[in-house]
Enzyme design. Structure first.
Site, PDB file in Angstrom:
ATOM      1  N   VAL A 140      -5.296   0.049   3.160  1.00 13.81           N
ATOM      2  CA  VAL A 140      -5.463  -1.395   2.993  1.00 13.81           C
ATOM      3  C   VAL A 140      -6.729  -1.660   2.178  1.00 13.81           C
ATOM      4  O   VAL A 140      -6.727  -2.458   1.229  1.00 13.81           O
ATOM      5  CB  VAL A 140      -5.536  -2.109   4.365  1.00 13.81           C
ATOM      6  N   ASP A 149     -16.696   5.737  13.981  1.00 14.06           N
ATOM      7  CA  ASP A 149     -15.442   5.645  13.229  1.00 14.06           C
ATOM      8  C   ASP A 149     -14.880   4.228  13.277  1.00 14.06           C
ATOM      9  O   ASP A 149     -14.238   3.819  14.233  1.00 14.06           O
ATOM     10  CB  ASP A 149     -14.407   6.650  13.763  1.00 14.06           C
ATOM     11  N   LYS A 195      -3.675  -1.271  14.736  1.00 14.78           N
ATOM     12  CA  LYS A 195      -2.916  -0.284  15.508  1.00 14.78           C
ATOM     13  C   LYS A 195      -3.425  -0.207  16.945  1.00 14.78           C
ATOM     14  O   LYS A 195      -4.619  -0.278  17.188  1.00 14.78           O
ATOM     15  CB  LYS A 195      -2.975   1.074  14.809  1.00 14.78           C
ATOM     16  N   SER A 235     -12.763   1.698  10.594  1.00 12.36           N
ATOM     17  CA  SER A 235     -12.052   1.714   9.314  1.00 12.36           C
ATOM     18  C   SER A 235     -12.762   0.870   8.263  1.00 12.36           C
ATOM     19  O   SER A 235     -13.215  -0.246   8.540  1.00 12.36           O
ATOM     20  CB  SER A 235     -10.632   1.183   9.506  1.00 12.36           C
ATOM     21  N   ASP A 239     -11.273  -0.620   6.178  1.00 14.26           N
ATOM     22  CA  ASP A 239     -10.431  -1.816   5.979  1.00 14.26           C
ATOM     23  C   ASP A 239     -11.215  -3.075   6.358  1.00 14.26           C
ATOM     24  O   ASP A 239     -11.067  -4.125   5.732  1.00 14.26           O
ATOM     25  CB  ASP A 239      -9.176  -1.762   6.864  1.00 14.26           C
ATOM     26  N   GLU A 248       0.826  -1.204   0.000  1.00 17.05           N
ATOM     27  CA  GLU A 248       0.000   0.000   0.000  1.00 17.05           C
ATOM     28  C   GLU A 248       0.868   1.266   0.000  1.00 17.05           C
ATOM     29  O   GLU A 248       2.078   1.206   0.235  1.00 17.05           O
ATOM     30  CB  GLU A 248      -0.910   0.002   1.221  1.00 17.05           C
TER      31      GLU A 248
HETATM   32  N1  PSU Z   1       0.045   0.529   8.815  1.00 15.80           N
HETATM   33  C1  PSU Z   1       0.987   1.382   9.297  1.00 15.80           C
HETATM   34  N2  PSU Z   1       0.781   2.726   9.088  1.00 15.80           N
HETATM   35  C2  PSU Z   1      -0.319   3.212   8.429  1.00 15.80           C
HETATM   36  C3  PSU Z   1      -1.298   2.281   7.927  1.00 15.80           C
HETATM   37  C4  PSU Z   1      -1.058   0.954   8.153  1.00 15.80           C
HETATM   38  O1  PSU Z   1       1.979   0.952   9.896  1.00 15.80           O
HETATM   39  O2  PSU Z   1      -0.457   4.422   8.274  1.00 15.80           O
HETATM   40  C5  PSU Z   1      -2.516   2.816   7.181  1.00 15.80           C
HETATM   41  C6  PSU Z   1      -3.145   1.748   6.252  1.00 15.80           C
HETATM   42  O3  PSU Z   1      -3.231   2.303   4.962  1.00 15.80           O
HETATM   43  C7  PSU Z   1      -4.524   1.515   6.821  1.00 15.80           C
HETATM   44  C8  PSU Z   1      -4.838   2.891   7.336  1.00 15.80           C
HETATM   45  O4  PSU Z   1      -5.429   1.051   5.845  1.00 15.80           O
HETATM   46  O5  PSU Z   1      -3.605   3.226   8.019  1.00 15.80           O
HETATM   47  C9  PSU Z   1      -6.044   2.920   8.241  1.00 15.80           C
HETATM   48  O6  PSU Z   1      -6.579   4.206   8.211  1.00 15.80           O
HETATM   49  P1  PSU Z   1      -8.022   4.513   8.849  1.00 15.80           P
HETATM   50  O7  PSU Z   1      -7.861   4.200  10.310  1.00 15.80           O
HETATM   51  O8  PSU Z   1      -8.274   5.976   8.582  1.00 15.80           O
HETATM   52  O9  PSU Z   1      -9.009   3.631   8.145  1.00 15.80           O
HETATM   53 MN    MN Z   2     -11.835   6.251  10.021  1.00 18.18          MN
END
Ligand code: PSU
Ligand code: MN
Length: 309
Positions: A111, A143, A164, A145, A147, A29
């Site tokens: 992702v 909120d 995370k 994701s 993903d 990604e």
């Molecule tokens: N893994 C990491 N750093 C990141 C991400 C993943 O170590 O920044 C990214 C990926 O692209 C994942 C996104 O899909 O963070 C999730 O973002 P959000 O929580 O806004 O959906």
């Molecule tokens: Mn989000």
């Protein structure tokens, strides 16, 4: 050299050749490069990921949208341009791809965006750092994701160090269950916690080798259209120590809230504050785990290709 398959899609020659001949390909990604890691570590990590994938005998396919063209496989020069802050590349989830193409935008894929593109191109393995998931307080903010929902409808195996640690991990595991996403630990029975090797949550399944992971995914695909999360913990010796992690986490969450971050800005804001608070230690851990995940994804892609799958 790249071949244009349509005006809005550009598949790199080595990626197209590997797909056509059933050889191993790993999707990578670009959100992590453009929005997740600081410069110059971001481009170094991207190059290292490509190198470890090649060393394992697979072809890396770094995915993003460049001036309205969905690139599947891109040169370091193109990636560098995408990551240039002056280009203000957007953060693209699966739902954003069509809009980014039609408006000739630049964008990095999450992702969700990456697996949507990879699956359409015939790539079934990807690596990232941490999967997105359910945010703390999602009962109020909603909120969660994309993903998770993307994985629920896209049969791609994603290697990640769990989700995370800024997220609500228990709620995320429940959602992965409801959404039918297969989850297994790689040589662990505990769900990893991104910067930490153990989040404190148990896993029902573990696999001990890339070959068994590939066989499990190949079988899963026979009767499910959902994805597969292989949770690969960061090396214990390389994880962030518990105290540093917990202090940084509270500080980063408070900072993001005070800064009024919402929607797709939350994750980048928290990660950036985490890095500042740990004086770069979190960035080193993030780098180690992403590269390790790319290497493992490549071994699984090779095992999957040898199954003829
Ligand atoms: N893994 C990491 N750093 C990141 C991400 C993943 O170590 O920044 C990214 C990926 O692209 C994942 C996104 O899909 O963070 C999730 O973002 P959000 O929580 O806004 O959906
Ligand atoms: Mn989000």
């Amino acid at each position: 050299m790249t071949t244009s398959s349509s005006p809005s899609l550009l598949v790199a020659d080595d990626v197209a050749d590997a797909i056509a001949s059933g050889r191993a390909v790993v999707a990578l990604e670009t959100t992590i490069v453009v929005h997740g890691l600081p410069t110059p570590v971001n481009l170094e990590v991207a190059a290292e990921c490509e190198a470890v994938v090649r060393a394992a005998g697979a072809v890396p396919a770094t995915i993003g949208v460049v001036q309205g063209v969905l690139n599947i496989g891109m040169t370091p020069a193109v990636l560098e341009r995408l990551a240039d802050p002056g280009h203000h590349a957007a953060k693209l989830s699966a739902r954003d791809l069509g809009l980014a193409v039609a408006t000739h935008a630049d964008g990095a894929t999450t992702v969700a965006g990456t697996i949507a593109a990879a699956h359409t191109a015939g790539i079934s393995v990807m690596a990232t750092g941490g999967l997105g998931g359910v945010h703390r307080g999602a009962q109020v903010t909603y909120d969660e994701s994309a993903d998770l929902t993307a994985l629920s409808r896209t049969p791609v195996l994603v290697v990640a160090s769990g989700v995370k640690s800024i997220l609500d991990i228990g709620a995320t595991l429940e959602r992965l269950d409801s959404l039918g996403v297969a989850v297994a630990g790689y040589r662990t029975s505990r769900f990893p916690g991104f910067y930490r090797s153990d989040s404190g949550f148990d896993l029902d399944w573990r696999v001990e080798s890339p070959e068994v992971a590939a066989a499990a995914f190949a079988a899963h695909r026979l009767w499910s259209r959902a994805g597969f999360l292989l949770a690969n913990p960061v090396d214990e010796e390389r994880q962030l120590d518990a105290r540093t992690h917990d202090d940084a986490l509270s500080a980063a969450l408070a900072h993001a809230q005070n800064a009024g971050a919402s929607g797709k800005d939350v994750t980048p804001a928290v990660l950036a504050e985490f890095a500042r608070h740990t004086a770069g230690a979190s960035v080193r851990v993030n780098r180690d785990l992403v590269v390790a995940n790319a290497a493992l994804a490549a071994r699984i892609a090779v095992a999957l290709a040898s199954l003829g799958s």
